[in-house]
Enzyme design. Structure first.
Site, mmCIF file in Angstrom:
data_model
loop_
_atom_site.group_PDB
_atom_site.id
_atom_site.type_symbol
_atom_site.label_atom_id
_atom_site.label_comp_id
_atom_site.label_asym_id
_atom_site.label_seq_id
_atom_site.Cartn_x
_atom_site.Cartn_y
_atom_site.Cartn_z
ATOM 1 C CD GLU A 43 19.312 0.398 13.803
ATOM 2 O OE1 GLU A 43 19.070 1.348 13.039
ATOM 3 O OE2 GLU A 43 18.796 -0.729 13.701
ATOM 4 C CG HIS A 83 8.666 2.007 2.144
ATOM 5 N ND1 HIS A 83 7.331 1.656 2.113
ATOM 6 C CD2 HIS A 83 9.093 1.767 3.413
ATOM 7 C CE1 HIS A 83 6.967 1.234 3.324
ATOM 8 N NE2 HIS A 83 8.011 1.294 4.124
ATOM 9 C CB ALA A 96 6.408 -0.355 14.978
ATOM 10 C CE1 TYR A 125 9.406 5.037 21.475
ATOM 11 C CE2 TYR A 125 7.925 4.093 19.841
ATOM 12 C CZ TYR A 125 8.125 4.786 21.022
ATOM 13 O OH TYR A 125 7.049 5.224 21.756
ATOM 14 N NE ARG A 156 4.349 3.468 7.783
ATOM 15 C CZ ARG A 156 4.141 2.766 6.695
ATOM 16 N NH1 ARG A 156 3.428 3.281 5.703
ATOM 17 N NH2 ARG A 156 4.647 1.560 6.546
ATOM 18 C CG HIS A 206 15.628 4.672 15.731
ATOM 19 N ND1 HIS A 206 15.670 3.650 14.818
ATOM 20 C CD2 HIS A 206 16.863 5.237 15.703
ATOM 21 C CE1 HIS A 206 16.871 3.587 14.272
ATOM 22 N NE2 HIS A 206 17.615 4.536 14.803
ATOM 23 C CD GLN A 218 15.839 -1.480 5.251
ATOM 24 O OE1 GLN A 218 16.714 -1.683 6.086
ATOM 25 N NE2 GLN A 218 14.553 -1.582 5.508
ATOM 26 C CG ASP A 248 6.370 -1.482 8.756
ATOM 27 O OD1 ASP A 248 5.885 -0.696 7.923
ATOM 28 O OD2 ASP A 248 7.545 -1.873 8.729
HETATM 29 P P1 FAD Z 1 7.370 6.980 5.685
HETATM 30 O O1 FAD Z 1 8.457 7.931 5.385
HETATM 31 O O2 FAD Z 1 6.108 7.514 6.239
HETATM 32 O O3 FAD Z 1 7.084 6.162 4.343
HETATM 33 C C1 FAD Z 1 6.232 5.029 4.331
HETATM 34 C C2 FAD Z 1 5.613 4.867 2.945
HETATM 35 O O4 FAD Z 1 4.717 5.955 2.704
HETATM 36 C C3 FAD Z 1 6.624 4.894 1.802
HETATM 37 O O5 FAD Z 1 6.165 3.999 0.821
HETATM 38 C C4 FAD Z 1 6.567 6.320 1.284
HETATM 39 O O6 FAD Z 1 6.887 6.409 -0.092
HETATM 40 C C5 FAD Z 1 5.115 6.693 1.552
HETATM 41 N N1 FAD Z 1 4.937 8.116 1.897
HETATM 42 C C6 FAD Z 1 5.701 8.863 2.711
HETATM 43 N N2 FAD Z 1 5.202 10.101 2.845
HETATM 44 C C7 FAD Z 1 4.085 10.138 2.080
HETATM 45 C C8 FAD Z 1 3.112 11.128 1.793
HETATM 46 N N3 FAD Z 1 3.188 12.330 2.369
HETATM 47 N N4 FAD Z 1 2.071 10.814 0.958
HETATM 48 C C9 FAD Z 1 1.974 9.562 0.428
HETATM 49 N N5 FAD Z 1 2.871 8.575 0.653
HETATM 50 C C10 FAD Z 1 3.905 8.863 1.480
HETATM 51 N N6 FAD Z 1 10.952 0.473 12.401
HETATM 52 C C11 FAD Z 1 10.642 0.439 13.717
HETATM 53 O O7 FAD Z 1 9.580 -0.045 14.097
HETATM 54 N N7 FAD Z 1 11.504 0.952 14.665
HETATM 55 C C12 FAD Z 1 12.687 1.519 14.335
HETATM 56 O O8 FAD Z 1 13.414 1.972 15.198
HETATM 57 C C13 FAD Z 1 13.041 1.563 12.950
HETATM 58 N N8 FAD Z 1 14.211 2.114 12.534
HETATM 59 C C14 FAD Z 1 14.494 2.187 11.199
HETATM 60 C C15 FAD Z 1 15.694 2.794 10.803
HETATM 61 C C16 FAD Z 1 16.022 2.858 9.451
HETATM 62 C C17 FAD Z 1 17.312 3.521 9.056
HETATM 63 C C18 FAD Z 1 15.158 2.311 8.475
HETATM 64 C C19 FAD Z 1 15.521 2.363 7.023
HETATM 65 C C20 FAD Z 1 13.963 1.718 8.863
HETATM 66 C C21 FAD Z 1 13.609 1.655 10.224
HETATM 67 N N9 FAD Z 1 12.425 1.084 10.650
HETATM 68 C C22 FAD Z 1 12.109 1.028 11.984
HETATM 69 C C23 FAD Z 1 11.477 0.510 9.677
HETATM 70 C C24 FAD Z 1 10.450 1.564 9.176
HETATM 71 O O9 FAD Z 1 9.663 2.007 10.250
HETATM 72 C C25 FAD Z 1 9.599 0.913 8.092
HETATM 73 O O10 FAD Z 1 10.386 0.720 6.943
HETATM 74 C C26 FAD Z 1 8.304 1.621 7.724
HETATM 75 O O11 FAD Z 1 7.606 0.785 6.793
HETATM 76 C C27 FAD Z 1 8.453 2.969 7.025
HETATM 77 O O12 FAD Z 1 8.880 3.936 7.859
HETATM 78 P P2 FAD Z 1 9.298 5.386 7.257
HETATM 79 O O13 FAD Z 1 9.647 6.225 8.390
HETATM 80 O O14 FAD Z 1 10.255 5.252 6.148
HETATM 81 O O15 FAD Z 1 7.843 5.837 6.671
#
Ligand code: FAD
Length: 289
Positions: free
Chosen positions: A17, A147, A51, A49, A107, A77, A174, A109
Site C-alpha cells: 500500500e 473497529h 477521506a 484516498y 467509509r 481506495h 487493519q 472518517d
Molecule cells: P464501515 O465498514 O462503514 O464501518 C464503520 C463502522 O460502522 C464500524 O464500526 C462498523 O461496525 C459499523 N457499521 C458498518 N456497517 C454498518 C451497518 N450497516 N449498520 C450499522 N453499523 C455499521 N481511510 C481513508 O480515509 N482512506 C483510505 O484510503 C483508507 N484505507 C484503509 C484501508 C484499510 C485496509 C483499513 C483497515 C482502513 C482504511 N482507512 C482509510 C480507514 C477507514 O476509512 C476507517 O477505519 C473508517 O473509520 C471505517 O471505514 P470502513 O470502510 O471500515 O467503514
C-alpha cells in the site's frame, strides 16, 4: 487483473500500500515511490484516498501510474464519507477509463469540522454502488481488534456481513502486531459465515513517532514485546528501523507458516523498507520477475 483472480490459485502473495501526494503537491516524488516499489513485483499495489476527497484526482493518477506505466495491478481506495453518489460515479468512470478494475470501498472518517455526506452511510452502501456501476472487483476493510466505533468485536463482525452481502470480494485487515489476534479473528469470521480471501495488513514500524500515531488513530494494541523494542532503540533511528523491519518480517513468516497466504504491507511510501522485507522473504515468496 482482478484481485479475485490473483488469489484464485491460493499462492502466497505479497502486496503493497502507498498513499498519493497531498492535494496541491506534485506527483513527481510519488512516481519515484511507485517505480521503486513496482521493481519488487508485488502481487498488486494499492493507493489510498483522502477521506476529505482532496486526493480524488491524485489517487486515480497514482493508480494509473502503477498499472499503466509500471505494469502492476492497481487497487484504488475510495471513501464515501465526503462523497455523494455523483462524485463517486465520476471517480469510478475515471478509473474505468484507465482500465483500473479493483476498488477498496471504505467509509473513511469525516475530517474535523466537516459534515458527512448522506448518500452512503457505510462502506457497504458504497460497495453496492460500485457493484451496480459495473465490472469492478470490490474489497473492504476489516478490523482484527474490532473497529473503534463498534460496541464489540462480535457486533463489528455482524456489520461486516453487510459488506460481503453487498458484493465485497476480499478484505484487507487493519494493522495488528500480534498474530494470535488475527488467527482468533479469522476463526470468528469463518464461524460467522464470512469466507472471502483476507489480506493480512502488516505495518513495519520503523520510528517511535509512528507508534504513538498508530495507537491514537487506529486503536491497534501495541504489545509489550514491541514496546520494549521501541524503548531500547528509540534513540537510534537506524537501529529502530532495522528492528521494525525484523519484527514485520517475523510476523509475516509466522503468518505464512500458519496458512495465511495473502500479506499486504503498509509501506508508508518507504520503498527501502518494503525492499528489505521482500529481500528477507526472497526464498519464501517467489515473486514473478
Ligand atoms: P464501515 O465498514 O462503514 O464501518 C464503520 C463502522 O460502522 C464500524 O464500526 C462498523 O461496525 C459499523 N457499521 C458498518 N456497517 C454498518 C451497518 N450497516 N449498520 C450499522 N453499523 C455499521 N481511510 C481513508 O480515509 N482512506 C483510505 O484510503 C483508507 N484505507 C484503509 C484501508 C484499510 C485496509 C483499513 C483497515 C482502513 C482504511 N482507512 C482509510 C480507514 C477507514 O476509512 C476507517 O477505519 C473508517 O473509520 C471505517 O471505514 P470502513 O470502510 O471500515 O467503514
Amino acid at each position: 487483473m482482478k484481485i479475485s483472480e490473483i488469489v484464485k490459485n491460493n499462492e502466497i502473495t505479497l502486496s503493497c500500500e502507498m498513499f498519493p501526494p497531498k492535494a496541491g503537491t506534485a506527483l513527481t516524488e510519488v512516481k519515484t515511490v511507485v517505480e521503486e516499489i513496482a521493481k519488487l513485483s508485488p502481487a498488486y499495489m494499492s493507493v489510498t484516498y483522502g477521506a476529505g476527497g482532496g486526493t480524488r484526482k491524485t489517487t486515480v493518477d497514482v493508480a494509473d501510474e502503477i498499472q499503466n506505466v509500471r505494469g502492476i495491478t492497481a487497487l484504488a481506495h475510495l471513501t464515501c464519507v465526503s462523497c455523494n453518489r455523483e462524485k463517486a460515479r465520476e471517480v469510478l468512470s475515471d478509473l474505468k477509463s484507465k482500465g483500473i478494475e479493483n476498488v477498496l470501498a471504505l467509509r473513511g472518517d469525516a475530517p474535523i469540522g466537516c459534515e458527512p455526506e448522506k448518500d452512503f452511510l457505510h462502506a457497504s452502501d458504497l460497495t453496492k454502488e460500485i457493484k451496480a456501476f459495473g465490472d469492478f472487483c470490490v474489497g473492504g476493510a476489516c478490523y482484527p481488534e474490532g473497529h473503534p466505533e463498534a460496541s464489540s468485536l462480535d457486533a463489528d463482525i455482524e456489520n461486516l456481513k453487510y459488506k460481503i452481502d453487498a458484493g465485497c470480494e476480499f478484505l484487507t485487515t487493519q494493522m495488528f502486531f500480534e498474530n494470535h489476534v488475527l488467527y482468533a479473528y479469522l476463526l470468528k469470521m469463518l464461524k460467522a459465515g464470512i469466507n472471502v480471501p483476507v489480506f493480512a495488513g502488516i505495518m513495519p514500524v520503523t520510528s517511535v513517532k509512528q507508534i504513538d500515531r498508530i495507537c491514537s488513530l487506529s486503536g491497534t494494541n501495541v504489545p509489550e514485546r514491541f514496546k520494549r523494542i521501541a524503548d531500547r532503540f528509540a534513540h537510534d533511528p537506524e537501529a529502530m528501523k532495522q528492528a521494525g523491519i525484523a519484527y514485520a518480517t517475523e510476523q509475516i513468516i509466522d503468518l505464512i507458516a500458519n496458512g495465511v497466504n495473502n500479506i499486504h504491507i503498509y509501506t508508508m511510501n518507504k520503498p527501502d523498507t518494503a525492499r528489505k522485507i521482500f529481500e528477507n522473504l526472497s526464498s519464501i515468496i517467489k515473486t514473478k520477475k
